[in-house]
Design a protein around this motif. Structure first.
Motif, PDB file in Angstrom:
ATOM      1  N   VAL A 161       0.870  -1.183   0.000  1.00 47.37           N
ATOM      2  CA  VAL A 161       0.000   0.000   0.000  1.00 47.37           C
ATOM      3  C   VAL A 161       0.902   1.227   0.000  1.00 47.37           C
ATOM      4  O   VAL A 161       1.731   1.402   0.891  1.00 47.37           O
ATOM      5  N   PHE A 162       0.761   2.079  -1.018  1.00 45.24           N
ATOM      6  CA  PHE A 162       1.657   3.212  -1.170  1.00 45.24           C
ATOM      7  C   PHE A 162       0.880   4.489  -1.467  1.00 45.24           C
ATOM      8  O   PHE A 162      -0.156   4.465  -2.141  1.00 45.24           O
ATOM      9  N   LYS A 163       1.424   5.600  -0.989  1.00 47.58           N
ATOM     10  CA  LYS A 163       0.884   6.914  -1.323  1.00 47.58           C
ATOM     11  C   LYS A 163       1.559   7.397  -2.608  1.00 47.58           C
ATOM     12  O   LYS A 163       2.787   7.323  -2.744  1.00 47.58           O
ATOM     13  N   LEU A 164       0.773   7.883  -3.531  1.00 41.31           N
ATOM     14  CA  LEU A 164       1.279   8.375  -4.808  1.00 41.31           C
ATOM     15  C   LEU A 164       1.207   9.896  -4.833  1.00 41.31           C
ATOM     16  O   LEU A 164       0.134  10.475  -4.646  1.00 41.31           O
ATOM     17  N   GLU A 165       2.359  10.518  -5.055  1.00 40.62           N
ATOM     18  CA  GLU A 165       2.404  11.971  -5.074  1.00 40.62           C
ATOM     19  C   GLU A 165       2.311  12.544  -6.487  1.00 40.62           C
ATOM     20  O   GLU A 165       1.917  13.692  -6.670  1.00 40.62           O
ATOM     21  N   LYS A 167       2.769  11.434 -11.140  1.00 44.82           N
ATOM     22  CA  LYS A 167       2.678  10.429 -12.199  1.00 44.82           C
ATOM     23  C   LYS A 167       3.865   9.472 -12.180  1.00 44.82           C
ATOM     24  O   LYS A 167       3.725   8.298 -12.542  1.00 44.82           O
ATOM     25  N   ARG A 168       5.015   9.953 -11.750  1.00 45.07           N
ATOM     26  CA  ARG A 168       6.181   9.075 -11.688  1.00 45.07           C
ATOM     27  C   ARG A 168       5.965   7.971 -10.650  1.00 45.07           C
ATOM     28  O   ARG A 168       6.282   6.800 -10.891  1.00 45.07           O
ATOM     29  N   ASP A 169       5.442   8.336  -9.476  1.00 40.10           N
ATOM     30  CA  ASP A 169       5.105   7.330  -8.458  1.00 40.10           C
ATOM     31  C   ASP A 169       4.090   6.336  -9.002  1.00 40.10           C
ATOM     32  O   ASP A 169       4.200   5.122  -8.789  1.00 40.10           O
ATOM     33  N   LEU A 170       3.099   6.856  -9.709  1.00 40.29           N
ATOM     34  CA  LEU A 170       2.041   6.008 -10.259  1.00 40.29           C
ATOM     35  C   LEU A 170       2.620   4.988 -11.229  1.00 40.29           C
ATOM     36  O   LEU A 170       2.331   3.781 -11.134  1.00 40.29           O
ATOM     37  N   LYS A 171       3.437   5.431 -12.146  1.00 40.51           N
ATOM     38  CA  LYS A 171       4.030   4.537 -13.137  1.00 40.51           C
ATOM     39  C   LYS A 171       4.903   3.482 -12.469  1.00 40.51           C
ATOM     40  O   LYS A 171       4.862   2.295 -12.840  1.00 40.51           O
ATOM     41  N   PHE A 172       5.674   3.896 -11.471  1.00 38.19           N
ATOM     42  CA  PHE A 172       6.571   2.970 -10.769  1.00 38.19           C
ATOM     43  C   PHE A 172       5.789   1.858 -10.065  1.00 38.19           C
ATOM     44  O   PHE A 172       6.081   0.678 -10.222  1.00 38.19           O
TER      45      PHE A 172
END
Length: 315
Positions: A161-165, A167-172
């Motif tokens: 479970v991760f927080k996305l800040e 689009k780069r976080d999302l893609k990763f």
């Protein structure tokens, strides 16, 4: 009519005996003169050191799990089974009939309810059908509003479970999280509600607690708190979903209001705090196992704080 179990020493089989939640419960049960049989898939389970007898079993989703547990029941003759991880709860709820034939009460809801709890998309659909406030789900990556949360559709203990800040976080993380769900991020206080219901899904105890500090999805510091809105919604969820026995519900209170995020058809990782704040939880658990009529809780101690620490056992 008196139950055949009345007046006899009660034996309980506790699966996943090495988990932090299980050890606290095992100690609480034994303080009530309950005999505890512990099982775990790990032969080095620390929980075994606190049980009257112990057995190694396969994982909860292993095809041999049920046959192994039934064999243990034939030897130990427990009166009830209390389970932990979702894999075990799912398997046990699906196979209750085999244990019922042995007069063993499996303290889980029926499989249909457990399956909804284990599937975060199904949980979200249930919340919306029953008008329970819950964060938005984004249908695809293009519709995500940051910050957001990514989590697996099937998972437990805060794993992946991760927080996305951005689009780069999302893609990763999209490449690394299995069957990902993209959800609105809610900034606020995270709470867990520990509930014990009777076999007709009538809530007996409802104890909210604030998760002050969490490690690997387990509450390490927590405090009981009274919140009428959380308690009312939790009762609605339990009755609508027909959650019998133990359950725990997670929600977040923010400046925008209350949002419910998860339901677990089992005792929560920090439920020992609720058991301490409301002693009727263990007393009613024993009554349910004995076949006696449980009683409504008279309430719980508000503001009770739990601080956990690491300890060791040696063999």
């Amino acid at each position: 009519m008196k139950s055949a179990k009345q007046g006899r020493m009660i034996s309980v089989l506790r699966t996943a005996a090495g988990s932090p939640a299980a050890v606290g419960m095992i100690k609480a049960l034994r303080r009530r003169n309950i005999r505890v049989i512990g099982t775990d898939c790990n032969p080095l389970s620390a929980g075994f050191h606190f049980c009257d007898s112990s057995y190694v079993t396969p994982w909860g989703d292993d095809p041999q799990f049920i046959s192994r547990l039934l064999a243990i029941c034939d030897i130990e003759k427990p009166h009830a089974i209390i389970s932990g991880p979702e894999e075990e709860v799912l398997t046990l709820s699906k196979n209750k009939r085999h244990f019922n034939k042995r007069d063993v009460v499996v303290l889980t809801p029926d499989y249909e309810a457990v399956a909804i709890c284990a599937d975060k998309l199904a949980t979200d659909a249930f919340f919306r059908q029953t008008h329970v406030p819950t964060p938005d789900i984004f249908p695809d990556a293009a519709s995500v509003r940051f910050p957001a949360i990514i989590k697996p559709r099937f998972g437990r203990g805060g794993t992946d479970v991760f927080k996305l800040e951005n689009k780069r976080d999302l893609k990763f993380h999209l490449q690394r999280v299995d069957k990902p769900i993209l959800q609105q991020f809610i900034a606020g206080t995270e709470n867990t509600v520990d509930i014990l219901s009777d076999l007709q899904a009538e809530p007996l105890s409802v104890v909210p607690r604030t998760r002050i500090h969490v490690e690997s999805g387990i509450s390490m510091k927590g405090e009981t708190m009274h919140d009428d809105e959380i308690i009312a919604w939790s009762r609605t969820i339990v009755k609508q979903l027909k959650l019998t026995g133990p359950s725990c519900i997670q929600c977040i209170r923010s400046t925008e209001g209350l949002r419910f995020i998860e339901i677990n058809a089992r005792f929560g990782g920090g439920s020992v705090l609720s058991m301490k704040a409301d002693p009727s939880i263990i007393l009613n658990l024993i009554k349910l196992i004995r076949g006696e009529q449980p009683t409504q809780s008279r309430g719980f101690k508000e503001g009770m704080v739990m601080l956990r620490y690491y300890s060791e056992v040696y063999s």
